[in-house]
Design an enzyme around this catalytic site. Structure first.
Site, PDB file in Angstrom:
ATOM      1  N   HIS A   4      21.035  31.691 -29.147  1.00 22.76           N
ATOM      2  CA  HIS A   4      20.878  33.084 -28.689  1.00 22.76           C
ATOM      3  C   HIS A   4      20.683  34.034 -29.878  1.00 22.76           C
ATOM      4  O   HIS A   4      21.188  35.160 -29.885  1.00 22.76           O
ATOM      5  CB  HIS A   4      22.104  33.508 -27.872  1.00 22.76           C
ATOM      6  CG  HIS A   4      21.827  34.566 -26.851  1.00 22.76           C
ATOM      7  ND1 HIS A   4      21.921  34.342 -25.500  1.00 22.76           N
ATOM      8  CD2 HIS A   4      21.463  35.865 -26.974  1.00 22.76           C
ATOM      9  CE1 HIS A   4      21.637  35.461 -24.842  1.00 22.76           C
ATOM     10  NE2 HIS A   4      21.351  36.400 -25.720  1.00 22.76           N
ATOM     11  N   THR A  60      18.746  31.411 -19.095  1.00 28.28           N
ATOM     12  CA  THR A  60      19.629  31.532 -20.249  1.00 28.28           C
ATOM     13  C   THR A  60      21.048  31.213 -19.797  1.00 28.28           C
ATOM     14  O   THR A  60      21.606  31.901 -18.948  1.00 28.28           O
ATOM     15  CB  THR A  60      19.542  32.940 -20.857  1.00 28.28           C
ATOM     16  OG1 THR A  60      18.219  33.111 -21.405  1.00 28.28           O
ATOM     17  CG2 THR A  60      20.561  33.117 -21.970  1.00 28.28           C
ATOM     18  N   TYR A  90      18.743  35.720 -15.994  1.00 30.86           N
ATOM     19  CA  TYR A  90      20.199  35.660 -16.070  1.00 30.86           C
ATOM     20  C   TYR A  90      20.726  35.633 -14.640  1.00 30.86           C
ATOM     21  O   TYR A  90      20.061  36.119 -13.729  1.00 30.86           O
ATOM     22  CB  TYR A  90      20.770  36.881 -16.791  1.00 30.86           C
ATOM     23  CG  TYR A  90      20.736  36.827 -18.298  1.00 30.86           C
ATOM     24  CD1 TYR A  90      21.912  36.748 -19.031  1.00 30.86           C
ATOM     25  CD2 TYR A  90      19.534  36.877 -18.990  1.00 30.86           C
ATOM     26  CE1 TYR A  90      21.888  36.716 -20.415  1.00 30.86           C
ATOM     27  CE2 TYR A  90      19.495  36.839 -20.370  1.00 30.86           C
ATOM     28  CZ  TYR A  90      20.681  36.766 -21.081  1.00 30.86           C
ATOM     29  OH  TYR A  90      20.652  36.720 -22.449  1.00 30.86           O
ATOM     30  N   SER A  96      11.795  39.091 -21.161  1.00 39.00           N
ATOM     31  CA  SER A  96      13.249  39.174 -21.089  1.00 39.00           C
ATOM     32  C   SER A  96      13.718  39.816 -19.784  1.00 39.00           C
ATOM     33  O   SER A  96      13.064  40.710 -19.240  1.00 39.00           O
ATOM     34  CB  SER A  96      13.776  39.993 -22.266  1.00 39.00           C
ATOM     35  OG  SER A  96      15.151  40.299 -22.111  1.00 39.00           O
ATOM     36  N   LYS A 116      17.801  27.316 -21.467  1.00 37.52           N
ATOM     37  CA  LYS A 116      17.916  27.874 -22.820  1.00 37.52           C
ATOM     38  C   LYS A 116      19.388  28.002 -23.214  1.00 37.52           C
ATOM     39  O   LYS A 116      20.195  28.532 -22.454  1.00 37.52           O
ATOM     40  CB  LYS A 116      17.242  29.240 -22.885  1.00 37.52           C
ATOM     41  CG  LYS A 116      17.231  29.900 -24.257  1.00 37.52           C
ATOM     42  CD  LYS A 116      16.391  31.170 -24.216  1.00 37.52           C
ATOM     43  CE  LYS A 116      16.339  31.852 -25.572  1.00 37.52           C
ATOM     44  NZ  LYS A 116      17.578  32.585 -25.871  1.00 37.52           N
TER      45      LYS A 116
END
Length: 364
Positions: free
Chosen positions: A253, A157, A131, A108, A229
């Site tokens: 999510h 994402t 991100y 992550s 994603k």
């Protein structure tokens, strides 16, 4: 001696007992009314099997390949943040467990361990979740670090132009987690005005202008495959193929963004049909059993991602707990394949499941 959990859900009970309420709610909670959070799990329960009998299932092989990398089963570790809340070793423990199970972990962006710490913890195939920040050089540097440390793909994402309203975090006044990867790049201090510090940090730093044209910008910075994603519709799936992503992840999510978005499993087949084999489709959201893994594969997913259960295993029993969660799901998948008459992952087909749509069409 404490009794061992016999299924993944029992790890959640242990985690709830062990964690401070603020941190348990952060992991377990969803957006607003948490309708989608509940539906992510319930929607699986409305899918039933059409098993085949009198098939030799004395040898079951769950191995598969994901973007060319062999794994022991079509099960991956989803990107989830701040593992240090769950266990002092954080993502390093999770990475070792994933490696021991020969599965792929997606690290992550909000990991509490650095990219370098996770990369050096063990030898394994890993992907990196990205991100895009308003200060885009931050994203560029994180991506460069991941690539130079051997990560094999980037997971963009794309469903977070703003952070969803997570009311438990607001109520608990969740403090911003320690994000070591951002040290020297971006301050995690933010003015929450009495609410969630993490929510305020995300709102003040994530780039809401991110759009389809930026896939070309991302591709210009890396040679790594790009997985997109957050896809929930045929329209976005087709657009993703057009702009040249290497794989799609069907995901809402973890129901933490837009409440009343569809359960991920309820739109998986729509996305698979829209893609028509152009790129692999992975799945994320609500998997709690090996039967869930089988259902997602039958509806066209190449593999599934496991999020919250990994956190619960880490909380309860550290690295061993993560291994047990992954092993439980693999064992349950193996049994489900046997009882459905499938010897390999490729044997699992659409004809092995019956959905709500199938039942409605049969009544017409």
């Amino acid at each position: 001696m404490d009794s061992e959990p016999v299924n993944v859900r029992e790890f959640q009970k242990l985690a709830k007992e062990a964690l401070p309420k603020m941190h348990y709610d952060y992991y377990a909670g969803g957006a607003e009314d948490e309708h989608t959070l509940k539906e992510n799990v319930k929607a699986f329960q409305r899918i039933t099997f059409r098993p085949r009998i009198l098939i030799d299932v004395s040898n079951i092989n769950m191995e598969t390949t994901i973007l060319g990398y062999k794994t022991s089963a079509p099960i991956m570790v989803a990107p989830t943040g701040s593992h240090i809340y769950a266990h002092p070793e954080g993502e390093v423990a999770t990475a070792r467990a994933a490696a021991a199970c020969n599965t792929i972990m997606v690290l992550s962006f909000s990991s509490s361990c650095t990219i370098e710490e996770v990369a050096s913890s063990c030898d394994a195939v890993r992907f990196y979740q990205l991100y895009v920040y308003k200060k885009r050089y931050v994203s560029a540097q994180l991506l460069a670090r991941a690539e130079s440390n051997g990560f094999k793909a980037v997971v963009l994402t794309a469903d977070t132009p703003k952070l969803g309203r997570r009311e438990a975090d607001i109520r608990n006044k969740l403090t911003a987690p320690q994000l070591k990867n951002l040290e020297g790049l971006l301050s995690v201090e933010a003015d929450s005005k009495g609410g969630s510090d993490f929510g305020a940090f995300a709102s003040q730093t994530l780039d809401p202008s991110l759009n389809w044209k930026d896939i070309a910008w991302l591709k210009s910075m890396t040679k790594l495959p790009i997985l997109l994603k957050g896809v929930l519709t045929a329209e976005d799936a087709q657009k993703a193929v057009e702009v040249g992503v290497d794989a799609i992840i069907v995901s809402n999510h973890g129901a933490r963004q837009l409440d009343y978005a569809p359960a991920s499993i309820s739109v998986l087949e729509e996305v698979v049909q829209a893609v028509a084999g152009a790129v692999p489709v992975l799945f994320d959201g609500g998997v709690r059993r090996g039967t869930d893994v089988f259902k997602a594969l039958a509806l066209g997913a190449q593999a599934v991602m496991i999020g919250r259960p990994v956190i619960y295993g880490l909380t309860a029993k550290g690295e061993y707990g993560v291994r047990r969660v992954l092993e439980m799901l693999k064992d349950e998948l193996e049994l489900t394949m046997s009882l459905n008459g499938c010897c390999t992952v490729k044997d699992i087909t659409r004809s092995h499941v019956r959905t709500e749509g199938d039942r409605l069409r049969s009544l017409m």
